[in-house]
Design a protein around this motif. Structure first.
Motif, PDB file in Angstrom:
ATOM      1  N   TRP A 161      26.938  26.125  40.573  1.00  0.00           N
ATOM      2  CA  TRP A 161      25.752  25.850  41.252  1.00  0.00           C
ATOM      3  C   TRP A 161      25.119  24.386  41.137  1.00  0.00           C
ATOM      4  N   GLN A 162      25.437  23.908  40.041  1.00  0.00           N
ATOM      5  CA  GLN A 162      24.824  22.046  39.677  1.00  0.00           C
ATOM      6  C   GLN A 162      26.006  21.453  40.824  1.00  0.00           C
ATOM      7  N   ARG A 163      26.259  22.175  41.595  1.00  0.00           N
ATOM      8  CA  ARG A 163      27.657  21.209  42.297  1.00  0.00           C
ATOM      9  C   ARG A 163      28.114  20.021  41.355  1.00  0.00           C
ATOM     10  N   SER A 164      28.926  20.723  40.698  1.00  0.00           N
ATOM     11  CA  SER A 164      30.057  19.816  39.825  1.00  0.00           C
ATOM     12  C   SER A 164      31.609  19.868  40.136  1.00  0.00           C
ATOM     13  N   GLU A 165      32.277  18.765  40.212  1.00  0.00           N
ATOM     14  CA  GLU A 165      33.651  19.259  40.673  1.00  0.00           C
ATOM     15  C   GLU A 165      33.933  19.857  39.107  1.00  0.00           C
ATOM     16  N   GLN A 166      33.893  19.525  37.940  1.00  0.00           N
ATOM     17  CA  GLN A 166      34.192  20.085  36.995  1.00  0.00           C
ATOM     18  C   GLN A 166      34.282  21.583  36.867  1.00  0.00           C
ATOM     19  N   ALA A 167      33.694  22.084  37.931  1.00  0.00           N
ATOM     20  CA  ALA A 167      33.887  23.551  38.382  1.00  0.00           C
ATOM     21  C   ALA A 167      35.209  23.608  38.865  1.00  0.00           C
ATOM     22  N   ILE A 168      35.438  23.325  39.612  1.00  0.00           N
ATOM     23  CA  ILE A 168      36.724  23.293  39.958  1.00  0.00           C
ATOM     24  C   ILE A 168      38.134  23.350  39.054  1.00  0.00           C
ATOM     25  N   GLN A 169      37.223  22.313  38.289  1.00  0.00           N
ATOM     26  CA  GLN A 169      38.849  22.206  37.316  1.00  0.00           C
ATOM     27  C   GLN A 169      39.061  22.784  35.850  1.00  0.00           C
ATOM     28  N   GLU A 170      37.694  23.625  35.589  1.00  0.00           N
ATOM     29  CA  GLU A 170      37.796  24.885  34.817  1.00  0.00           C
ATOM     30  C   GLU A 170      38.403  25.815  35.203  1.00  0.00           C
ATOM     31  N   THR A 171      38.165  26.508  36.751  1.00  0.00           N
ATOM     32  CA  THR A 171      38.418  27.581  37.125  1.00  0.00           C
ATOM     33  C   THR A 171      40.103  27.230  37.156  1.00  0.00           C
ATOM     34  N   ASP A 172      40.264  25.851  37.403  1.00  0.00           N
ATOM     35  CA  ASP A 172      42.032  25.370  37.912  1.00  0.00           C
ATOM     36  C   ASP A 172      42.652  26.265  35.994  1.00  0.00           C
ATOM     37  N   THR A 173      41.931  25.515  35.600  1.00  0.00           N
ATOM     38  CA  THR A 173      42.603  25.421  34.468  1.00  0.00           C
ATOM     39  C   THR A 173      42.528  27.120  33.227  1.00  0.00           C
ATOM     40  N   LYS A 174      41.006  28.226  33.860  1.00  0.00           N
ATOM     41  CA  LYS A 174      41.397  29.461  33.715  1.00  0.00           C
ATOM     42  C   LYS A 174      42.185  29.979  33.901  1.00  0.00           C
ATOM     43  N   TYR A 175      42.247  30.104  35.990  1.00  0.00           N
ATOM     44  CA  TYR A 175      42.737  31.114  36.538  1.00  0.00           C
ATOM     45  C   TYR A 175      44.300  30.142  37.897  1.00  0.00           C
ATOM     46  N   GLY A 176      44.371  29.374  37.469  1.00  0.00           N
ATOM     47  CA  GLY A 176      45.199  28.178  38.073  1.00  0.00           C
ATOM     48  C   GLY A 176      46.892  28.895  38.157  1.00  0.00           C
ATOM     49  N   GLY A 177      46.788  29.416  36.695  1.00  0.00           N
ATOM     50  CA  GLY A 177      48.486  30.370  36.354  1.00  0.00           C
ATOM     51  C   GLY A 177      48.684  31.534  36.957  1.00  0.00           C
ATOM     52  N   TYR A 178      47.464  32.572  37.309  1.00  0.00           N
ATOM     53  CA  TYR A 178      47.791  33.670  37.474  1.00  0.00           C
ATOM     54  C   TYR A 178      47.467  33.693  38.833  1.00  0.00           C
ATOM     55  N   CYS A 179      46.157  32.764  40.065  1.00  0.00           N
ATOM     56  CA  CYS A 179      46.127  32.542  41.532  1.00  0.00           C
ATOM     57  C   CYS A 179      47.292  31.864  41.833  1.00  0.00           C
ATOM     58  N   PHE A 180      48.128  30.873  41.128  1.00  0.00           N
ATOM     59  CA  PHE A 180      49.313  30.532  41.756  1.00  0.00           C
ATOM     60  C   PHE A 180      50.740  31.457  41.506  1.00  0.00           C
ATOM     61  N   SER A 181      50.476  32.547  40.773  1.00  0.00           N
ATOM     62  CA  SER A 181      51.373  33.927  40.609  1.00  0.00           C
ATOM     63  C   SER A 181      51.377  34.316  41.723  1.00  0.00           C
ATOM     64  N   ILE A 182      49.891  35.514  41.767  1.00  0.00           N
ATOM     65  CA  ILE A 182      49.745  36.112  43.064  1.00  0.00           C
ATOM     66  C   ILE A 182      50.435  35.540  44.452  1.00  0.00           C
ATOM     67  N   ALA A 183      49.960  33.823  44.820  1.00  0.00           N
ATOM     68  CA  ALA A 183      50.370  33.684  45.701  1.00  0.00           C
ATOM     69  C   ALA A 183      52.161  33.121  45.830  1.00  0.00           C
ATOM     70  N   TYR A 184      51.997  32.721  44.848  1.00  0.00           N
ATOM     71  CA  TYR A 184      53.862  32.807  44.304  1.00  0.00           C
ATOM     72  C   TYR A 184      54.384  33.725  44.874  1.00  0.00           C
TER      73      TYR A 184
END
Length: 64
Positions: free
Chosen positions: A11-34
């Motif tokens: 909501w603050q339009r902070s690019e850190q949001a994407i970094q934090e999302t990747d840190t928390k959910y990146g492995g899970y999302c990648f696993s599903i995609a792979y």
């Protein structure tokens, strides 16, 4: 980081949001995609596209 704090960053339009999302959910999302795509590069791109879609899904103003 807690989910609500990540959402607040979006909501603050902070690019850190994407970094934090990747840190928390990146492995899970990648696993599903792979598991679907069976290709590393395509899976990475799919996850990146997902983050970009989340970024663009936030309206300019937070609803009341």
């Amino acid at each position: 980081m807690e989910d609500q704090k990540i959402i607040d960053l979006y909501w603050q339009r902070s690019e850190q949001a994407i970094q934090e999302t990747d840190t928390k959910y990146g492995g899970y999302c990648f696993s599903i995609a792979y598991n679907i795509l069976t290709n590393r590069e395509d899976s990475e791109e799919s996850v990146s596209d997902t983050y970009l879609s989340a970024w663009h899904a936030m309206p300019p103003k937070r609803p009341g």
